[in-house]
Motif scaffolding. Structure first.
Motif, PDB file in Angstrom:
ATOM      1  N   UNK A 119       0.818  -1.237   0.081  1.00 30.84           N
ATOM      2  CA  UNK A 119       0.008   0.238   0.032  1.00 30.84           C
ATOM      3  C   UNK A 119       0.773   1.204   0.008  1.00 30.84           C
ATOM      4  N   UNK A 120       0.746   2.094  -0.973  1.00 32.57           N
ATOM      5  CA  UNK A 120       1.432   3.403  -1.219  1.00 32.57           C
ATOM      6  C   UNK A 120       0.740   4.584  -0.943  1.00 32.57           C
ATOM      7  N   UNK A 121       1.049   5.183   0.317  1.00 35.07           N
ATOM      8  CA  UNK A 121       0.535   6.439   0.719  1.00 35.07           C
ATOM      9  C   UNK A 121       0.776   7.676  -0.168  1.00 35.07           C
ATOM     10  N   UNK A 122       0.096   8.830  -0.087  1.00 34.83           N
ATOM     11  CA  UNK A 122       0.648   9.877  -1.020  1.00 34.83           C
ATOM     12  C   UNK A 122       1.960  10.455  -1.013  1.00 34.83           C
ATOM     13  N   UNK A 123       2.523  10.177   0.262  1.00 37.74           N
ATOM     14  CA  UNK A 123       3.868  10.677   0.298  1.00 37.74           C
ATOM     15  C   UNK A 123       4.882   9.754  -0.269  1.00 37.74           C
ATOM     16  N   UNK A 124       4.475   8.776  -0.796  1.00 35.10           N
ATOM     17  CA  UNK A 124       5.418   7.727  -1.641  1.00 35.10           C
ATOM     18  C   UNK A 124       5.821   6.495  -0.589  1.00 35.10           C
ATOM     19  N   UNK A 125       5.665   6.613   0.844  1.00 33.37           N
ATOM     20  CA  UNK A 125       5.881   5.553   1.811  1.00 33.37           C
ATOM     21  C   UNK A 125       5.191   4.422   1.398  1.00 33.37           C
ATOM     22  N   UNK A 126       5.924   3.073   1.300  1.00 30.18           N
ATOM     23  CA  UNK A 126       5.193   1.750   1.292  1.00 30.18           C
ATOM     24  C   UNK A 126       5.093   1.100   2.448  1.00 30.18           C
ATOM     25  N   UNK A 127       3.986   0.413   2.699  1.00 27.14           N
ATOM     26  CA  UNK A 127       3.590  -0.579   3.580  1.00 27.14           C
ATOM     27  C   UNK A 127       3.472  -1.907   3.173  1.00 27.14           C
ATOM     28  N   UNK A 128       4.254  -2.766   3.641  1.00 24.95           N
ATOM     29  CA  UNK A 128       4.269  -4.257   2.813  1.00 24.95           C
ATOM     30  C   UNK A 128       3.665  -5.433   3.849  1.00 24.95           C
ATOM     31  N   UNK A 129       2.998  -6.081   3.446  1.00 22.87           N
ATOM     32  CA  UNK A 129       2.462  -7.341   4.103  1.00 22.87           C
ATOM     33  C   UNK A 129       2.891  -8.479   3.005  1.00 22.87           C
ATOM     34  N   UNK A 130       3.521  -9.279   3.645  1.00 27.22           N
ATOM     35  CA  UNK A 130       4.206 -10.420   2.547  1.00 27.22           C
ATOM     36  C   UNK A 130       3.774 -11.830   2.895  1.00 27.22           C
ATOM     37  N   UNK A 131       3.164 -12.373   2.104  1.00 25.43           N
ATOM     38  CA  UNK A 131       2.939 -13.902   2.401  1.00 25.43           C
ATOM     39  C   UNK A 131       4.042 -14.654   1.558  1.00 25.43           C
TER      40      UNK A 131
END
Length: 333
Positions: A119-131
């Motif tokens: 999931x990429x927020x408007x500030x370009x940061x990415x939050x990752x959930x990995x299977x």
């Protein structure tokens, strides 16, 4: 003995699924912004259902780095496990198409090919959930020691330290590389990964199995359990026979080797669209510089340029010809 491959990487072979999201959506999904978390198949399905329109592409930290290495014109190989399913075949096609040698046998059964929901927020940061899926099936039998010994630099991603069998593969490869007189590089991957395995990562360094360490600022702080950058940098400098490479986002990068410290600025970008893969592509440039015999300033500049390219668009793999981009900026002949 000359190297058949400039750089060989071992890591999680993952297919990425990316979507835009607001900060409120992360809170609603109980996600920690900017971090990577491991999830099971049920949680992955729940998160996927909550995502908006998606972009799907091959990924995985070390795999992204090796694609970048090949983009700079160096010879590259990758070891990682996928299942013989649609996603696995897509991964194999993509990485080979990028010029990276990939011959790890497909898993015939077991869990599906790994996926990372980003999931990429408007500030370009990415939050990752990995299977992790089939990644966890990677084991010592998948490590070809002759191939490892043939590579000038072995590059390992810290995420690989989670599955026990993959950890054994990691250690087998590192020992074979060091025994052959090659260089071994480790990416710490994520501050939460460091929190889980701090003592083990430090032992790898202090036992001489790792001689090049990649970290971002938060990972370095976690490694040495301090919030002060200078304190962490001093601790890194005190490690014997270690080349430390620390990225600091818009502040650029610091390369530390004993008492020697080199700082290289970040390349400016018009807009930060997606930070996914920034560290991976930085590592690609720096490793390509090492393989080409460039001074640390030159490798760090290549890395900064590659990172700037990848954060200017969605996705963790470059969209421009990195070698030509480097020539245009006077970094390669």
């Amino acid at each position: 003995m000359s190297a058949a491959l400039d750089i060989l990487g071992i890591g999680n072979a993952i297919v990425d699924t990316l979507a835009r999201a607001e900060d409120d959506a992360l809170l609603a999904l109980d996600l920690h912004k900017g971090a990577m978390q491991l999830v099971d198949e049920a949680r992955a399905a729940q998160l996927y259902a909550a995502m908006g329109p998606t972009t799907v592409m091959s990924g995985g930290s070390a795999a992204n780095t090796l694609v970048g290495v090949a983009g700079f014109g160096c010879s590259a190989g990758f070891i990682g496990k996928v299942k013989d399913d649609d996603a696995g075949r897509e991964f194999a096609h993509d990485i080979r198409g990028a010029g990276v040698a990939f011959a790890t046998p497909f898993a015939a059964d077991g869990a599906a090919t790994a996926r990372c929901l980003i999931l990429v927020t408007p500030d370009g940061q990415r939050t990752m959930s990995t299977f992790l899926g089939a990644c966890q099936a990677l084991g010592p039998a998948d490590v070809d020691e002759d191939l490892v010994r043939s590579a000038g630099i072995l590059y390992l991603e810290g995420y690989l330290w989670d599955p026990p069998a993959a950890k054994e593969a990691f250690l087998k490869a590192a020992k074979a590389s060091r025994a052959a007189g090659r260089r071994v590089a480790l990416s710490l991957s994520d501050a939460f990964c460091v929190d889980r395995y701090r003592d083990e990562f430090l032992k790898l360094v202090r036992d001489g199995l790792v001689d090049i360490l990649f970290a971002n600022e938060s990972e370095l702080h976690s490694l040495y359990q301090t919030a002060d950058f200078e304190t962490a940098a001093a601790a890194l400098a005190a490690e014997s026979n270690l080349l430390g490479v620390v990225t600091r986002s818009e502040q650029g990068v610091v390369v530390i080797e004993g008492k020697r410290r080199v700082a290289v600025p970040a390349y400016p970008v018009k807009e930060v669209v997606d930070t996914t893969g920034a560290g991976d592509l930085f590592a690609a440039g720096f490793l390509a510089g090492l393989a080409r015999g460039l001074p640390h300033e030159g490798g760090a500049s290549l890395g900064a340029l590659a990172a700037a390219e990848v954060i200017s668009h969605v996705g963790a793999r470059p969209q421009k010809d990195l070698r030509q981009l480097a020539r245009d900026h006077g970094l390669l002949a």
